[in-house]
Design an enzyme around this catalytic site. Structure first.
Site, PDB file in Angstrom:
ATOM      1  NE  ARG A  44      -2.501  -0.775   3.629  1.00 15.23           N
ATOM      2  CZ  ARG A  44      -2.878   0.103   4.559  1.00 15.23           C
ATOM      3  NH1 ARG A  44      -3.747   1.052   4.285  1.00 15.23           N
ATOM      4  NH2 ARG A  44      -2.378   0.028   5.783  1.00 15.23           N
ATOM      5  CB  ILE A 100       5.502   5.420  -0.296  1.00 17.20           C
ATOM      6  CG1 ILE A 100       5.015   6.880  -0.273  1.00 17.20           C
ATOM      7  CG2 ILE A 100       6.933   5.344  -0.824  1.00 17.20           C
ATOM      8  CD1 ILE A 100       5.807   7.784   0.680  1.00 17.20           C
ATOM      9  CG  ASN A 141       7.643   1.875   2.475  1.00 17.90           C
ATOM     10  OD1 ASN A 141       7.655   3.082   2.255  1.00 17.90           O
ATOM     11  ND2 ASN A 141       6.512   1.158   2.549  1.00 17.90           N
ATOM     12  CB  ALA A 142       6.819  -1.189   7.327  1.00 20.81           C
ATOM     13  N   GLY A 143       5.831   1.974   7.939  1.00 20.40           N
ATOM     14  CA  GLY A 143       5.811   3.007   8.970  1.00 20.40           C
ATOM     15  C   GLY A 143       4.386   3.397   9.320  1.00 20.40           C
ATOM     16  CD  GLN A 161       4.329  18.837  10.896  1.00 15.40           C
ATOM     17  OE1 GLN A 161       5.103  19.443  10.147  1.00 15.40           O
ATOM     18  NE2 GLN A 161       3.145  19.313  11.210  1.00 15.40           N
ATOM     19  CE1 TYR A 190       5.840   8.674  10.060  1.00 13.20           C
ATOM     20  CE2 TYR A 190       6.764  10.840   9.626  1.00 13.20           C
ATOM     21  CZ  TYR A 190       6.296   9.622   9.168  1.00 13.20           C
ATOM     22  OH  TYR A 190       6.297   9.355   7.817  1.00 13.20           O
ATOM     23  CE1 TYR A 194       2.400  16.352   5.893  1.00 14.40           C
ATOM     24  CE2 TYR A 194       4.528  17.390   5.540  1.00 14.40           C
ATOM     25  CZ  TYR A 194       3.513  16.988   6.396  1.00 14.40           C
ATOM     26  OH  TYR A 194       3.631  17.222   7.744  1.00 14.40           O
TER      27      TYR A 194
HETATM   28  N1  CAA Z   1       1.781  24.364  13.798  1.00 18.11           N
HETATM   29  C1  CAA Z   1       1.357  25.119  14.825  1.00 18.11           C
HETATM   30  N2  CAA Z   1       0.194  24.901  15.456  1.00 18.11           N
HETATM   31  C2  CAA Z   1      -0.546  23.870  15.048  1.00 18.11           C
HETATM   32  C3  CAA Z   1      -0.158  23.038  13.994  1.00 18.11           C
HETATM   33  C4  CAA Z   1       1.055  23.328  13.356  1.00 18.11           C
HETATM   34  N3  CAA Z   1       1.516  22.594  12.344  1.00 18.11           N
HETATM   35  N4  CAA Z   1      -1.086  22.078  13.814  1.00 18.11           N
HETATM   36  C5  CAA Z   1      -2.041  22.318  14.737  1.00 18.11           C
HETATM   37  N5  CAA Z   1      -1.708  23.399  15.464  1.00 18.11           N
HETATM   38  C6  CAA Z   1      -2.475  24.022  16.531  1.00 18.11           C
HETATM   39  C7  CAA Z   1      -3.938  24.197  16.167  1.00 18.11           C
HETATM   40  O1  CAA Z   1      -4.150  25.392  15.443  1.00 18.11           O
HETATM   41  C8  CAA Z   1      -4.598  24.226  17.520  1.00 18.11           C
HETATM   42  O2  CAA Z   1      -4.409  25.483  18.087  1.00 18.11           O
HETATM   43  P1  CAA Z   1      -5.553  26.166  18.993  1.00 18.11           P
HETATM   44  O3  CAA Z   1      -5.723  25.258  20.168  1.00 18.11           O
HETATM   45  O4  CAA Z   1      -4.991  27.506  19.341  1.00 18.11           O
HETATM   46  O5  CAA Z   1      -6.767  26.230  18.114  1.00 18.11           O
HETATM   47  C9  CAA Z   1      -3.757  23.245  18.251  1.00 18.11           C
HETATM   48  O6  CAA Z   1      -2.488  23.170  17.642  1.00 18.11           O
HETATM   49  C10 CAA Z   1      -4.357  21.849  18.095  1.00 18.11           C
HETATM   50  O7  CAA Z   1      -4.592  21.518  19.335  1.00 18.11           O
HETATM   51  P2  CAA Z   1      -5.639  20.361  19.605  1.00 18.11           P
HETATM   52  O8  CAA Z   1      -5.659  20.160  21.063  1.00 18.11           O
HETATM   53  O9  CAA Z   1      -6.926  20.626  18.892  1.00 18.11           O
HETATM   54  O10 CAA Z   1      -4.887  19.154  18.875  1.00 18.11           O
HETATM   55  P3  CAA Z   1      -5.412  17.718  18.700  1.00 18.11           P
HETATM   56  O11 CAA Z   1      -5.114  16.946  19.916  1.00 18.11           O
HETATM   57  O12 CAA Z   1      -6.818  17.725  18.198  1.00 18.11           O
HETATM   58  O13 CAA Z   1      -4.435  17.241  17.544  1.00 18.11           O
HETATM   59  C11 CAA Z   1      -3.422  17.216  15.406  1.00 18.11           C
HETATM   60  C12 CAA Z   1      -4.599  17.665  16.244  1.00 18.11           C
HETATM   61  C13 CAA Z   1      -3.103  15.755  15.646  1.00 18.11           C
HETATM   62  C14 CAA Z   1      -2.214  18.053  15.769  1.00 18.11           C
HETATM   63  C15 CAA Z   1      -3.866  17.478  13.960  1.00 18.11           C
HETATM   64  O14 CAA Z   1      -3.913  18.847  13.755  1.00 18.11           O
HETATM   65  C16 CAA Z   1      -2.906  16.858  12.933  1.00 18.11           C
HETATM   66  O15 CAA Z   1      -3.052  15.710  12.597  1.00 18.11           O
HETATM   67  N6  CAA Z   1      -1.979  17.656  12.436  1.00 18.11           N
HETATM   68  C17 CAA Z   1      -1.090  17.203  11.342  1.00 18.11           C
HETATM   69  C18 CAA Z   1       0.191  16.661  11.848  1.00 18.11           C
HETATM   70  C19 CAA Z   1       0.973  16.254  10.652  1.00 18.11           C
HETATM   71  O16 CAA Z   1       1.375  17.054   9.829  1.00 18.11           O
HETATM   72  N7  CAA Z   1       1.224  14.989  10.531  1.00 18.11           N
HETATM   73  C20 CAA Z   1       1.874  14.474   9.356  1.00 18.11           C
HETATM   74  C21 CAA Z   1       1.170  13.237   8.907  1.00 18.11           C
HETATM   75  S1  CAA Z   1       1.672  12.721   7.298  1.00 18.11           S
HETATM   76  C22 CAA Z   1       3.143  12.009   7.552  1.00 18.11           C
HETATM   77  O17 CAA Z   1       3.626  11.870   8.617  1.00 18.11           O
HETATM   78  C23 CAA Z   1       3.857  11.539   6.320  1.00 18.11           C
HETATM   79  C24 CAA Z   1       5.149  12.205   6.182  1.00 18.11           C
HETATM   80  O18 CAA Z   1       6.167  11.607   6.423  1.00 18.11           O
HETATM   81  C25 CAA Z   1       5.202  13.597   5.667  1.00 18.11           C
END
Ligand code: CAA
Length: 240
Positions: A12, A14, A82-84, A141, A147, A179
């Protein structure tokens, strides 16, 4: 005879693109998966690539699985770790379980995947190791302390392995995707994803095939002097 390539998480995302690309390049590919039997069956039906089910976080399962692949297909000369998984949460909300699950799968899983094939590569004086890291291991991040730690760790693993394997004809390299349009990235809340895309100068997510092409280069016989490197494929989001 075609070289045998093992791709963990290869049915699945990548990993699927990597498995297909290596098959197209003429390698005999084995793809592992952890749990999604239906996706694995569909993948094998479509591609003819054999899949194997084991948990990369468990050393004994990995070793036994690898022995089975080698009994079926021959010695593994190419391994793509690759698994993650992700278990994203802001640090103040991250549980020890979320930390451990990601470390066990993404970091210990890399050890468990490479360690059993390493002695054979040393004996045969040939090997290609590629570990799939992430832009988030390079830059950190929000909500990914676990991660990012594993993906930064991949780079340390590879730079060490490169030095150990060089005289035995083994290379070890990292591909650090940005991404990419996979289920993992699509699981990020849409608003957050849109804001991330806004930070990518290319203005789009990457395609899994764009990562697979990097891997195909690194595992080729011709790439023998490329060792310990990191190819970043992230649409100019970050330079390291
Ligand atoms: N930078 C700064 N602030 C951020 C932020 C960021 N990147 N992302 C979220 N926030 C802030 C929000 O605005 C919010 O602020 P407020 O409380 O002032 O509104 C706060 O952080 C979020 O707090 P919550 O308590 O609501 O957070 P949550 O427990 O609901 O968690 C989360 C939400 C898990 C952080 C969700 O926003 C998320 O999934 N974010 C993405 C994280 C990400 O980029 N992951 C990458 C996945 S893909 C991958 O990993 C593949 C790869 O290799 C690239």
């Amino acid at each position: 005879m075609a070289r045998v390539a093992l791709v963990t998480g290869g049915s699945r995302g990548i990993g699927e693109a990597i498995s297909k690309k290596l098959q197209a390049e003429g390698y005999t590919v084995a793809a592992t998966y952890a749990g999604n039997d239906e996706a694995a069956r569909k993948f094998t039906d479509e591609t003819g690539i054999k899949t194997y089910k084991w948990n990369v976080a468990d050393y004994d399962s990995s070793k036994a699985g690898i022995e089975q692949v080698e009994a079926d297909l021959g010695p593994i000369e190419i391994v793509v770790a690759n698994a993650g998984i992700t278990r994203d949460a802001p640090f103040h909300k991250m549980s020890p379980e979320q930390w451990k699950e990601v470390i066990d799968t993404n970091l210990t899983g890399v050890f468990n995947t490479i360690h059993p094939v390493w002695p054979g590569m040393r004996e045969r004086k040939f090997g290609r190791v590629v570990v799939i890291s992430s832009v988030n291991g390079q830059k950190g991040q929000f909500a990914q302390v676990n991660y990012a730690a594993t993906k930064a760790g991949d780079i340390g693993i590879v730079r060490s392995l490169a030095q150990e394997g060089a005289r035995a004809g083994i290379t070890a390299n990292v591909v650090a995707p940005g991404y990419i349009a996979t289920e993992m990235v699509m699981a990020v809340p849409e608003k957050v994803r849109e804001s991330i895309i806004g930070q990518i100068p290319a203005g789009r997510l990457g395609e899994p095939e764009e990562i697979a092409r990097c891997v195909a280069f690194l595992v080729s016989d011709e790439a023998g002097f490329v060792n310990g490197s990191t190819i970043s494929a992230n649409g100019a989001q970050f330079f390291s």
